[in-house]
Scaffold this motif. Sequence first.
Motif, PDB file in Angstrom:
ATOM      1  N   PHE A 359       0.822  -1.215   0.000  1.00 13.80           N
ATOM      2  CA  PHE A 359       0.000   0.000   0.000  1.00 13.80           C
ATOM      3  C   PHE A 359       0.855   1.265   0.000  1.00 13.80           C
ATOM      4  CE2 PHE A 359      -3.384  -2.901   1.316  1.00 13.80           C
ATOM      5  CZ  PHE A 359      -4.420  -2.438   0.525  1.00 13.80           C
ATOM      6  N   TYR A 363       0.217   3.916  -2.845  1.00 14.58           N
ATOM      7  CA  TYR A 363      -0.239   5.217  -2.338  1.00 14.58           C
ATOM      8  C   TYR A 363       0.625   6.337  -2.895  1.00 14.58           C
ATOM      9  CZ  TYR A 363      -0.299   9.187   0.841  1.00 14.58           C
ATOM     10  OH  TYR A 363      -0.323  10.454   1.358  1.00 14.58           O
ATOM     11  N   LEU A 382      -6.117   4.349  -0.111  1.00 18.55           N
ATOM     12  CA  LEU A 382      -4.688   4.083  -0.187  1.00 18.55           C
ATOM     13  C   LEU A 382      -3.932   4.816   0.917  1.00 18.55           C
ATOM     14  CD1 LEU A 382      -4.150   4.344  -4.049  1.00 18.55           C
ATOM     15  CD2 LEU A 382      -4.064   2.262  -2.669  1.00 18.55           C
ATOM     16  N   CYS A 385      -4.560   3.033   4.353  1.00 17.01           N
ATOM     17  CA  CYS A 385      -3.858   1.747   4.456  1.00 17.01           C
ATOM     18  C   CYS A 385      -2.353   1.958   4.571  1.00 17.01           C
ATOM     19  CB  CYS A 385      -4.187   0.883   3.252  1.00 17.01           C
ATOM     20  SG  CYS A 385      -5.909   0.334   3.174  1.00 17.01           S
ATOM     21  N   ASP A 386      -1.813   2.959   3.888  1.00 16.04           N
ATOM     22  CA  ASP A 386      -0.379   3.226   3.993  1.00 16.04           C
ATOM     23  C   ASP A 386      -0.006   3.678   5.395  1.00 16.04           C
ATOM     24  OD1 ASP A 386       2.351   3.934   3.097  1.00 16.04           O
ATOM     25  OD2 ASP A 386       1.627   5.980   3.402  1.00 16.04           O
TER      26      ASP A 386
END
Length: 560
Positions: A359, A363, A382, A385-386
């Motif tokens: 991710f 991202y 994104l 999640c990053d």
Amino acid sequence: GLGDLTLLLCRVFVPSYTSRVLVEVLRCRGAEGCPLWLRVRAKAPPLHNSTALDCREHDPCQLALDLPFWQHWYYVLVEKHPGVPGTISFQVTVLARPPFLPSSASMNMPHSFGSAGGMALGDSPPPTSPNSTKHPVHITSPASERCWPIRPTLRNELDTFSVHFYIFFGPNVSVPPDRPAVFVINLLPVLDSGGVLNLELRLNVVRWPCCTPDGSLAGFLLSVNATASLSRLRIPYPQTGSWYLSLRSLCATEFEPCTNVTAEVYLRTYLSPCINDCGIYGQCKLLRTNNYLYAACECKAGWNGWGCTDNSEAFSYGFQLLSTLLLCLSNVMFVPPVAIAVRSHYLLEAAVYIFTMFFSTFYHACDQPGIVVFCIMEYDVLQFCDFLGSLMSVWVTVIAMARLQPVVKQVLYLLGAMLLSMALQMDRHGLWNLLGPSLFALGIMAVAWTARTIRRRHCYPPTWKRWAFYLCPGALIAAAAVLLYAFVETEENYFYIHSIWHLLIAGSVGFLLPPRAKPSRRLGPLPRRKGCGYQLCVNEQEELGLVDPAVASINSICTS
């Protein structure tokens, strides 16, 4: 008059539709040459550096203010020259010209006039267009024209700073040859001042070849003709109040009103938050300062301007590609920690590192400004999640270093994931989102190591090689990463400082992840003896059907 006092301050209210204010000092007596200073300022008393008129050098002593502010107070200051004795008597007169057409008017045009027609609009006074050039144009109006009929517009609010102004029996407007067509737009205070006023004028029909529609009042000018039939004007943060749009036909040679000309134009006016939604190099954002709400473009990749259209400092395509590759490929550094975790049987930790690497790569591929962008899903997903993967990587690594019981470790992993998700939802860019979980996990690890040291009566970890070659280098690398993230990283150096952050965090994980735990030497439970778990006794003759079950003998076989 002025005796012992050295100055006189008075104020005058300027009504709406006033085109000119004339302030004059008359009947000056008591000293030779009328040694007075005359100053005028709108909305506040004049300052020492305000425009001043020396009445000794001007006869008559008067100040003219063209296009004054409507519905505001004007302050008039008359001051005696220093060192002049005695009393000076005088009379101050203020004349306000009515809104009828003057013999000439100057136009502030945001672009060259050309042999074209257009539309002039203005408040009182008209605002200055950004990056515009002033070109004085004088237009003579017939003395017979005195009052222009004004057509109202209908207001339709769609959203914040999204308002359309509809013209009755429009949007096509016929411009007669004998008089201009005037429209009024009312911009409400606070609600309409934070957006962009957009005007669009398109020439549809001209029934005479020499003339085209044009404006004839001071203000911004839009010009259209047979070759350039479409013109647009955008005014950021317009002054609230009444705006007047004037359409008039002018000859292309003399810039004078034409006769026997009827033109049909398409007129569109509306408010929008930003100019062209800031284009591909910017993002339109709503900002609030105290009680004021306004919209502005946040430009990226070095672009500037009201609508992110100024490319004088823009990043080149090669620079954009380089920054994207650095931010994405630096995540490959997570491959060694994944391999170390798998070899040491830390499968859950390896899954977190893979999640972070995946991710973070996509991202940053989606987060880049400009045209080097690749998004596999929504940007917000994104980003979340990053950030979650980065924090979870730190969390699971420190918890794994504590070597807790499996049940306790699993509870802490799950609890950390839920709390970090909550913290990121509240503030994704907060520094304590990283420092808070890290310090808490380090506290747990310190308590676990201290308890193990006391129980064993020996420092834990027990070997000096573990401290010298793994823990100390890993701690220094992690501390350097946190310092870069907190104090060095800026918008200008983001692409390479954040790439270094990726390398340092992944490298510290590879050093700090503990080795595989050795199996316990304590004996486990004894193995069970092989044999029958249960016995089923069946009479052999009964099974063969040789005897009556009622008189079957006890002779039977046991099977397991």
